[in-house]
Design a protein around this motif. Structure first.
Motif, PDB file in Angstrom:
ATOM      1  N   TYR A 100     -16.700 -37.280  12.336  1.00 20.84           N
ATOM      2  CA  TYR A 100     -15.781 -36.217  12.756  1.00 20.84           C
ATOM      3  C   TYR A 100     -16.379 -35.400  13.910  1.00 20.84           C
ATOM      4  O   TYR A 100     -15.704 -35.129  14.906  1.00 20.84           O
ATOM      5  CB  TYR A 100     -15.468 -35.300  11.571  1.00 20.84           C
ATOM      6  N   TYR A 158     -15.080 -35.208  17.769  1.00 20.01           N
ATOM      7  CA  TYR A 158     -14.697 -33.899  18.308  1.00 20.01           C
ATOM      8  C   TYR A 158     -15.426 -33.619  19.629  1.00 20.01           C
ATOM      9  O   TYR A 158     -14.835 -33.133  20.592  1.00 20.01           O
ATOM     10  CB  TYR A 158     -15.029 -32.820  17.284  1.00 20.01           C
ATOM     11  N   SER A 175     -10.832 -25.898  20.116  1.00 19.91           N
ATOM     12  CA  SER A 175     -10.511 -26.157  18.716  1.00 19.91           C
ATOM     13  C   SER A 175      -9.073 -25.785  18.416  1.00 19.91           C
ATOM     14  O   SER A 175      -8.675 -24.635  18.511  1.00 19.91           O
ATOM     15  CB  SER A 175     -11.442 -25.368  17.806  1.00 19.91           C
TER      16      SER A 175
END
Length: 443
Positions: free
Chosen positions: A361, A365, A433
């Motif tokens: 993850y 990202y 984000s």
């Protein structure tokens, strides 16, 4: 000075009230006649003997010995002397038969006749009233009796395990739903994922150690529901430590500190945007209060037994602590920190799978947002500190957690959660984000 005195008095009064509740509930649960639980205890003894020990489900080793010990202790209660029964916590005890009764000792619970630690066989013989030696296990509170004895009135061990499994699933689901409404959902997934890799959803197939998970879930749910109403969080963690000591048989108690304090910190960061120093102080102070509650509750039990029954339990328990914490396994003296290695080895592939999921993850990202990345180190460091809690516990209880690593490895759930949240918090509140942007827009 007056305010300090009043605050101290509140802690003392709270401690005394909780201890009195412990004693009262043990006495009440000890008043049930043995006949009420006879049938289900016999069925449970037969089931455990047939399953044997060790017994495995998937890669998880069941500790049927401890399950048998718990049921034996529940069956061995003398309703005519409830306080004595609650304090001394005998096994193999028969009311109608003259027996040799051995007090709690550093070599306790082992048959003096043949030196065999056959707990399953002892339970089977006890329910058939065919055993001549009884043993006290007074160093623990055995608080599980207030739940187990009433359950045995209606259910055998197989049915109780089904109930436990359903309860655990419901508690995890409820906590997830509550937390997801108050913090970014990605953090909630970390907690659920860590629980899954710690055998949480398999814990319904054993009695041993399950209550530390239940306490963790219930304590965390209360924090979620009453975050704004808990006026003294340090007192709350002291009580959690006390409750842990009351119910647990030294399985993985650190869970009841690590998970609730993580939930509290997540909420505090989200609601109050606290800084690094304040968060570290929160962890240290509440960990100390949890430890005070845990240790003083232990000490209180030893004092009660010594005052009323003169078993010299304080000295015995202290000697046992020194033995359990030394840098050696029972069979082969090694080094301080051996338990850390043993428990990570016992967790095995779970550790690598969990870390792999998190790192995949994080890498994905970073690749997606490498041009605008900003790392929020201050938000992540507190969780890295929390992740070290089980490591510190293994160092403290090195001997014990070497020999019992087949169940103490579950304390690594705190490590998983801490590391996972540390890595995700590094990326939190980034311009890139989506979760962070959504959170800011909502605010």
């Amino acid at each position: 000075m007056k305010s300090i005195g009043k605050s101290f008095l509140k802690y003392v009064l709270t401690f005394v009230i909780v201890i009195l509740l412990f004693i009262a509930t043990l006495i009440i649960s000890s008043l049930f006649p043995r006949d009420w639980i006879e049938e289900n205890t016999i069925e449970s003894a037969t089931t455990l003997l047939q399953e044997g020990n060790p017994n495995y489900v998937l890669d998880m080793k069941l500790d049927n010995y401890t399950d048998a010990l718990m049921i034996n202790t529940a069956y061995s209660i003398n309703p005519s002397k409830p306080f004595e029964s609650a304090m001394l916590a005998r096994k193999n005890y028969l009311l109608e038969k003259e027996q040799t009764v051995y007090p709690d000792s550093n070599g306790g619970l082992i048959s003096s006749a043949d030196g065999d630690y056959d707990i399953l066989g002892e339970l089977y013989k006890t329910v058939r009233h065919d055993i001549s030696e009884s043993y006290e296990y007074a160093r623990y509170w055995h608080g599980y009796l207030i739940i187990l004895r009433p359950l045995l009135i209606f259910f055998n061990i197989s049915q109780i395990k089904v109930i436990i499994g359903i309860l655990l699933a419901l508690l995890a689901f409820y906590l997830f739903m509550m937390l997801s409404k108050k913090i970014p959902i990605k953090f909630c997934y970390i907690i659920i994922l860590a629980l899954a890799f710690s055998d949480f959803f398999l814990m319904g197939i054993t009695l041993q150690g399950v209550l530390t998970f239940v306490i963790s879930m219930v304590a965390s749910i209360i924090i979620c529901k009453r975050y704004d109403k808990i006026k003294n969080i340090s007192m709350y963690f002291m009580v959690i430590g006390m409750v842990t000591c009351f119910f647990d048989l030294l399985t993985h108690p650190i869970i009841t500190l690590g998970i609730p304090i993580t939930v509290y910190l997540l909420l505090k960061q989200e609601k109050e945007h606290t800084g690094l120093k304040e968060n570290i102080k929160l962890i240290i102070v509440n960990s100390i209060m949890w430890g005070i509650g845990y240790l003083l509750t232990n000490l209180t039990k030893w004092i009660l037994v010594d005052v009323f029954y003169r078993r010299n339990l304080i000295n015995i328990a202290f000697e046992q602590f020194l033995f359990r914490s030394q840098a050696a396994s029972v069979s082969d003296p090694k080094f301080l920190g051996e338990a850390v290695i043993y428990n990570f080895e016992q967790a095995g592939i779970r550790v690598y799978l969990f870390l792999a999921v998190i790192f995949i993850y994080v890498i994905a990202y970073l690749i997606r947002n490498y041009k605008v990345m900003k790392f929020n180190v201050k938000a992540g460091v507190p969780y890295l500190i929390i992740s070290l809690m089980p490591i510190a516990w293994y160092l403290l209880m090195n001997n014990h957690d070497v020999d019992h690593s087949y169940f103490t490895y579950r304390g690594l759930v705190v490590f998983y959660i801490g590391v996972g949240l540390f890595l995700l918090k590094l990326l939190d509140n980034n311009p890139a984000s989506e979760d962070g942007e959504k959170t800011r827009l909502e605010k």
